[in-house]
Design a protein around this motif. Sequence first.
Motif, PDB file in Angstrom:
ATOM      1  N   PHE A  45     -61.879 -32.789 -14.679  1.00  0.00           N
ATOM      2  CA  PHE A  45     -60.712 -31.908 -14.743  1.00  0.00           C
ATOM      3  C   PHE A  45     -59.462 -32.684 -14.353  1.00  0.00           C
ATOM      4  O   PHE A  45     -59.466 -33.474 -13.410  1.00  0.00           O
ATOM      5  CB  PHE A  45     -60.902 -30.733 -13.781  1.00  0.00           C
ATOM      6  N   THR A  46     -58.372 -32.465 -15.094  1.00  0.00           N
ATOM      7  CA  THR A  46     -57.071 -33.019 -14.733  1.00  0.00           C
ATOM      8  C   THR A  46     -56.034 -31.909 -14.817  1.00  0.00           C
ATOM      9  O   THR A  46     -56.241 -30.898 -15.503  1.00  0.00           O
ATOM     10  CB  THR A  46     -56.644 -34.168 -15.669  1.00  0.00           C
ATOM     11  N   ASN A  47     -54.907 -32.097 -14.146  1.00  0.00           N
ATOM     12  CA  ASN A  47     -53.850 -31.085 -14.169  1.00  0.00           C
ATOM     13  C   ASN A  47     -53.225 -30.937 -15.542  1.00  0.00           C
ATOM     14  O   ASN A  47     -52.645 -29.895 -15.853  1.00  0.00           O
ATOM     15  CB  ASN A  47     -52.764 -31.436 -13.151  1.00  0.00           C
ATOM     16  N   SER A  48     -53.321 -31.968 -16.368  1.00  0.00           N
ATOM     17  CA  SER A  48     -52.736 -31.883 -17.705  1.00  0.00           C
ATOM     18  C   SER A  48     -53.699 -31.248 -18.707  1.00  0.00           C
ATOM     19  O   SER A  48     -53.314 -30.389 -19.494  1.00  0.00           O
ATOM     20  CB  SER A  48     -52.315 -33.274 -18.195  1.00  0.00           C
ATOM     21  N   SER A  49     -54.973 -31.636 -18.666  1.00  0.00           N
ATOM     22  CA  SER A  49     -55.936 -31.072 -19.625  1.00  0.00           C
ATOM     23  C   SER A  49     -56.420 -29.692 -19.202  1.00  0.00           C
ATOM     24  O   SER A  49     -56.740 -28.849 -20.036  1.00  0.00           O
ATOM     25  CB  SER A  49     -57.141 -31.999 -19.773  1.00  0.00           C
ATOM     26  N   LYS A  50     -56.486 -29.454 -17.885  1.00  0.00           N
ATOM     27  CA  LYS A  50     -56.968 -28.190 -17.304  1.00  0.00           C
ATOM     28  C   LYS A  50     -58.338 -27.800 -17.860  1.00  0.00           C
ATOM     29  O   LYS A  50     -58.607 -26.643 -18.188  1.00  0.00           O
ATOM     30  CB  LYS A  50     -55.948 -27.070 -17.522  1.00  0.00           C
TER      31      LYS A  50
ATOM     32  N   THR B 111     -48.291 -29.035 -14.263  1.00  0.00           N
ATOM     33  CA  THR B 111     -48.947 -30.336 -14.217  1.00  0.00           C
ATOM     34  C   THR B 111     -48.395 -31.079 -13.002  1.00  0.00           C
ATOM     35  O   THR B 111     -47.513 -30.585 -12.297  1.00  0.00           O
ATOM     36  CB  THR B 111     -48.672 -31.151 -15.492  1.00  0.00           C
ATOM     37  N   SER B 112     -48.887 -32.278 -12.789  1.00  0.00           N
ATOM     38  CA  SER B 112     -48.431 -33.066 -11.642  1.00  0.00           C
ATOM     39  C   SER B 112     -46.952 -33.418 -11.748  1.00  0.00           C
ATOM     40  O   SER B 112     -46.305 -33.730 -10.745  1.00  0.00           O
ATOM     41  CB  SER B 112     -49.268 -34.347 -11.529  1.00  0.00           C
TER      42      SER B 112
ATOM     43  N   LYS C  25     -43.813 -30.610  -9.970  1.00  0.00           N
ATOM     44  CA  LYS C  25     -43.279 -30.735  -8.609  1.00  0.00           C
ATOM     45  C   LYS C  25     -42.245 -31.854  -8.556  1.00  0.00           C
ATOM     46  O   LYS C  25     -41.209 -31.735  -7.896  1.00  0.00           O
ATOM     47  CB  LYS C  25     -44.405 -31.026  -7.614  1.00  0.00           C
ATOM     48  N   ARG C  26     -42.537 -32.925  -9.259  1.00  0.00           N
ATOM     49  CA  ARG C  26     -41.615 -34.069  -9.294  1.00  0.00           C
ATOM     50  C   ARG C  26     -40.285 -33.670  -9.939  1.00  0.00           C
ATOM     51  O   ARG C  26     -39.211 -34.035  -9.451  1.00  0.00           O
ATOM     52  CB  ARG C  26     -42.271 -35.211 -10.076  1.00  0.00           C
ATOM     53  N   THR C  27     -40.355 -32.902 -11.026  1.00  0.00           N
ATOM     54  CA  THR C  27     -39.141 -32.436 -11.693  1.00  0.00           C
ATOM     55  C   THR C  27     -38.318 -31.546 -10.770  1.00  0.00           C
ATOM     56  O   THR C  27     -37.100 -31.720 -10.630  1.00  0.00           O
ATOM     57  CB  THR C  27     -39.503 -31.668 -12.977  1.00  0.00           C
ATOM     58  N   LEU C  28     -38.980 -30.578 -10.134  1.00  0.00           N
ATOM     59  CA  LEU C  28     -38.278 -29.655  -9.233  1.00  0.00           C
ATOM     60  C   LEU C  28     -37.640 -30.391  -8.064  1.00  0.00           C
ATOM     61  O   LEU C  28     -36.466 -30.176  -7.734  1.00  0.00           O
ATOM     62  CB  LEU C  28     -39.250 -28.595  -8.716  1.00  0.00           C
ATOM     63  N   LEU C  29     -38.406 -31.266  -7.430  1.00  0.00           N
ATOM     64  CA  LEU C  29     -37.900 -31.989  -6.265  1.00  0.00           C
ATOM     65  C   LEU C  29     -36.740 -32.904  -6.642  1.00  0.00           C
ATOM     66  O   LEU C  29     -35.710 -32.951  -5.950  1.00  0.00           O
ATOM     67  CB  LEU C  29     -39.033 -32.795  -5.625  1.00  0.00           C
ATOM     68  N   THR C  30     -36.884 -33.622  -7.754  1.00  0.00           N
ATOM     69  CA  THR C  30     -35.830 -34.541  -8.195  1.00  0.00           C
ATOM     70  C   THR C  30     -34.533 -33.794  -8.476  1.00  0.00           C
ATOM     71  O   THR C  30     -33.453 -34.198  -8.029  1.00  0.00           O
ATOM     72  CB  THR C  30     -36.277 -35.299  -9.459  1.00  0.00           C
ATOM     73  N   GLY C  31     -34.635 -32.684  -9.217  1.00  0.00           N
ATOM     74  CA  GLY C  31     -33.443 -31.924  -9.564  1.00  0.00           C
ATOM     75  C   GLY C  31     -32.746 -31.323  -8.358  1.00  0.00           C
ATOM     76  O   GLY C  31     -31.522 -31.380  -8.232  1.00  0.00           O
ATOM     77  N   LEU C  32     -33.515 -30.749  -7.445  1.00  0.00           N
ATOM     78  CA  LEU C  32     -32.927 -30.117  -6.260  1.00  0.00           C
ATOM     79  C   LEU C  32     -32.262 -31.144  -5.353  1.00  0.00           C
ATOM     80  O   LEU C  32     -31.185 -30.898  -4.794  1.00  0.00           O
ATOM     81  CB  LEU C  32     -34.006 -29.344  -5.500  1.00  0.00           C
ATOM     82  N   LYS C  33     -32.883 -32.306  -5.210  1.00  0.00           N
ATOM     83  CA  LYS C  33     -32.270 -33.356  -4.391  1.00  0.00           C
ATOM     84  C   LYS C  33     -30.995 -33.880  -5.044  1.00  0.00           C
ATOM     85  O   LYS C  33     -30.010 -34.173  -4.361  1.00  0.00           O
ATOM     86  CB  LYS C  33     -33.265 -34.494  -4.167  1.00  0.00           C
ATOM     87  N   GLU C  34     -31.010 -33.976  -6.370  1.00  0.00           N
ATOM     88  CA  GLU C  34     -29.808 -34.437  -7.070  1.00  0.00           C
ATOM     89  C   GLU C  34     -28.657 -33.449  -6.891  1.00  0.00           C
ATOM     90  O   GLU C  34     -27.486 -33.836  -6.853  1.00  0.00           O
ATOM     91  CB  GLU C  34     -30.116 -34.629  -8.561  1.00  0.00           C
TER      92      GLU C  34
ATOM     93  N   THR D  89     -44.739 -28.414  -0.111  1.00  0.00           N
ATOM     94  CA  THR D  89     -46.128 -28.416   0.344  1.00  0.00           C
ATOM     95  C   THR D  89     -46.968 -29.142  -0.690  1.00  0.00           C
ATOM     96  O   THR D  89     -46.646 -29.156  -1.878  1.00  0.00           O
ATOM     97  CB  THR D  89     -46.681 -26.989   0.529  1.00  0.00           C
ATOM     98  N   GLY D  90     -48.053 -29.735  -0.227  1.00  0.00           N
ATOM     99  CA  GLY D  90     -48.911 -30.437  -1.168  1.00  0.00           C
ATOM    100  C   GLY D  90     -50.165 -30.946  -0.510  1.00  0.00           C
ATOM    101  O   GLY D  90     -50.258 -31.035   0.718  1.00  0.00           O
ATOM    102  N   ASP D  91     -51.132 -31.264  -1.347  1.00  0.00           N
ATOM    103  CA  ASP D  91     -52.377 -31.837  -0.871  1.00  0.00           C
ATOM    104  C   ASP D  91     -52.122 -33.240  -0.338  1.00  0.00           C
ATOM    105  O   ASP D  91     -51.376 -34.019  -0.921  1.00  0.00           O
ATOM    106  CB  ASP D  91     -53.392 -31.886  -2.021  1.00  0.00           C
ATOM    107  N   ASP D  92     -52.743 -33.554   0.788  1.00  0.00           N
ATOM    108  CA  ASP D  92     -52.505 -34.845   1.437  1.00  0.00           C
ATOM    109  C   ASP D  92     -52.862 -36.028   0.543  1.00  0.00           C
ATOM    110  O   ASP D  92     -52.309 -37.111   0.683  1.00  0.00           O
ATOM    111  CB  ASP D  92     -53.326 -34.945   2.728  1.00  0.00           C
ATOM    112  N   THR D  93     -53.807 -35.840  -0.373  1.00  0.00           N
ATOM    113  CA  THR D  93     -54.235 -36.953  -1.217  1.00  0.00           C
ATOM    114  C   THR D  93     -53.563 -36.915  -2.579  1.00  0.00           C
ATOM    115  O   THR D  93     -52.921 -37.870  -2.998  1.00  0.00           O
ATOM    116  CB  THR D  93     -55.763 -36.930  -1.389  1.00  0.00           C
ATOM    117  N   GLU D  94     -53.676 -35.782  -3.289  1.00  0.00           N
ATOM    118  CA  GLU D  94     -53.150 -35.700  -4.645  1.00  0.00           C
ATOM    119  C   GLU D  94     -51.630 -35.780  -4.687  1.00  0.00           C
ATOM    120  O   GLU D  94     -51.051 -36.327  -5.617  1.00  0.00           O
ATOM    121  CB  GLU D  94     -53.621 -34.404  -5.319  1.00  0.00           C
ATOM    122  N   ASP D  95     -50.962 -35.204  -3.695  1.00  0.00           N
ATOM    123  CA  ASP D  95     -49.499 -35.149  -3.709  1.00  0.00           C
ATOM    124  C   ASP D  95     -48.861 -36.122  -2.723  1.00  0.00           C
ATOM    125  O   ASP D  95     -47.675 -35.998  -2.408  1.00  0.00           O
ATOM    126  CB  ASP D  95     -49.030 -33.724  -3.387  1.00  0.00           C
ATOM    127  N   ALA D  96     -49.640 -37.080  -2.236  1.00  0.00           N
ATOM    128  CA  ALA D  96     -49.146 -37.965  -1.176  1.00  0.00           C
ATOM    129  C   ALA D  96     -47.865 -38.689  -1.579  1.00  0.00           C
ATOM    130  O   ALA D  96     -46.915 -38.788  -0.796  1.00  0.00           O
ATOM    131  CB  ALA D  96     -50.226 -38.978  -0.803  1.00  0.00           C
TER     132      ALA D  96
END
Length: 385
Positions: free
Chosen positions: A115-120, A329-330, A333-342, A350-357
């Motif tokens: 399983f992957t976040n893109s293929s689901k 997909t993975s 979160k990157r899109t949201l975080l990047t845009g808000l910081k910009e 929040t995120g999983d310690d391994t997948e979202d490290a």
Amino acid sequence: MKFLITDKTGCITENENVASKLYHSQKKEIDIQRLKENPIIEDHNIKNNQTFFQITKNICINSTAILQYNDKKEIVEESGNSLEIALLKFASHYMADIQGFRSAQEKRKKKIFPFTNSSKRMITIIEKANGEGFRAYIKGSPDLILDNCTQEQVDGNIIPIDRNKIRKIVRKFGIQESLRMVLFAYRDIFDHKIINSEEKIMQNLIFSGIIGINDPLRAEAETVLRVCKQAGLNIIIVTGDNMQTAHALGKLINQSEQQQSSSNQLLDNEKNSNMVPKEYQIMDGEHLRNYSGSVIEFKNRYGNDISKLERIIDFNNIIQHLKIVTKTTSEDKRTLLTGLKELKYVVGLTGDDTEDAKILKKAHVPIGIGSSSDVPINQRFKLCG
């Protein structure tokens, strides 16, 4: 802090998945709790049903979760994804020796597409018992698998699929009952070369059924979300669920009202990208990425890493009203975080310690939850200051 991006599972919900509803081609809909109490429903013995057997086989073979039993056949230890654990617990009610069955099938496995976040989806291919070819078991998101199904199994017979009937069940499970859905399908393969091609495997599938999984909201979730809103903290929930389930979730937590037309239709019909409706609160990940453009990374003249969105103005127009992002997909979160910081907002994530490290390190307020889903949500939000 102005924005908090948080996962639904384990933060807003209990992350204690329970199989709640079952649909397969021969039966319209089955309440699983009732099924446990009486496996013979309307003179239909579910244990002897071939379609039902294909679903339980798929669950047992096509899974990475593990259940450990004692001599009394009681579960003493469980490990793996909570959704897969819920499915295995469901299957264990109808298989006399689930451990023995899984052990025997393990020896016949030839290929696994995890399983992957893109293929689901997850695919496991086993060699057939008679040695004549292979069988591929597929499970995952109905939104991404149903269109690949061309037939369905009605007990021992294979007939052309009725997708409209199945889509009605998907909408009902999602909108009315806020269930997360897992679709089960399979196909036989006789060309050895095909088992290495995920794209070819996903053609001409045979639909077996759908199981609806219930993951209840945390008791304190609604209160915490309301307090955060009163404090001026905007919360964006990201989830792998589809739009129907997200609407039900939004209704439950008083963040979204049921709309006459789907949010995606509102977005598709919006000719001027600078005019996003204020009532727009739910968007799927694909539309978010299309609206925001790619994340552009570069170094400034001081050698610092910089991330920006390709279409930050369009992103700014939607972010003030966005509450839930579905089918993520993975990258989302990157899109949201990047845009808000910009846009110069202070952002918690929040995120999983391994997948979202990796992405957690880029948040102003990173909140790693790992597997500690037993930490109350109000304690987690306290970490945000």
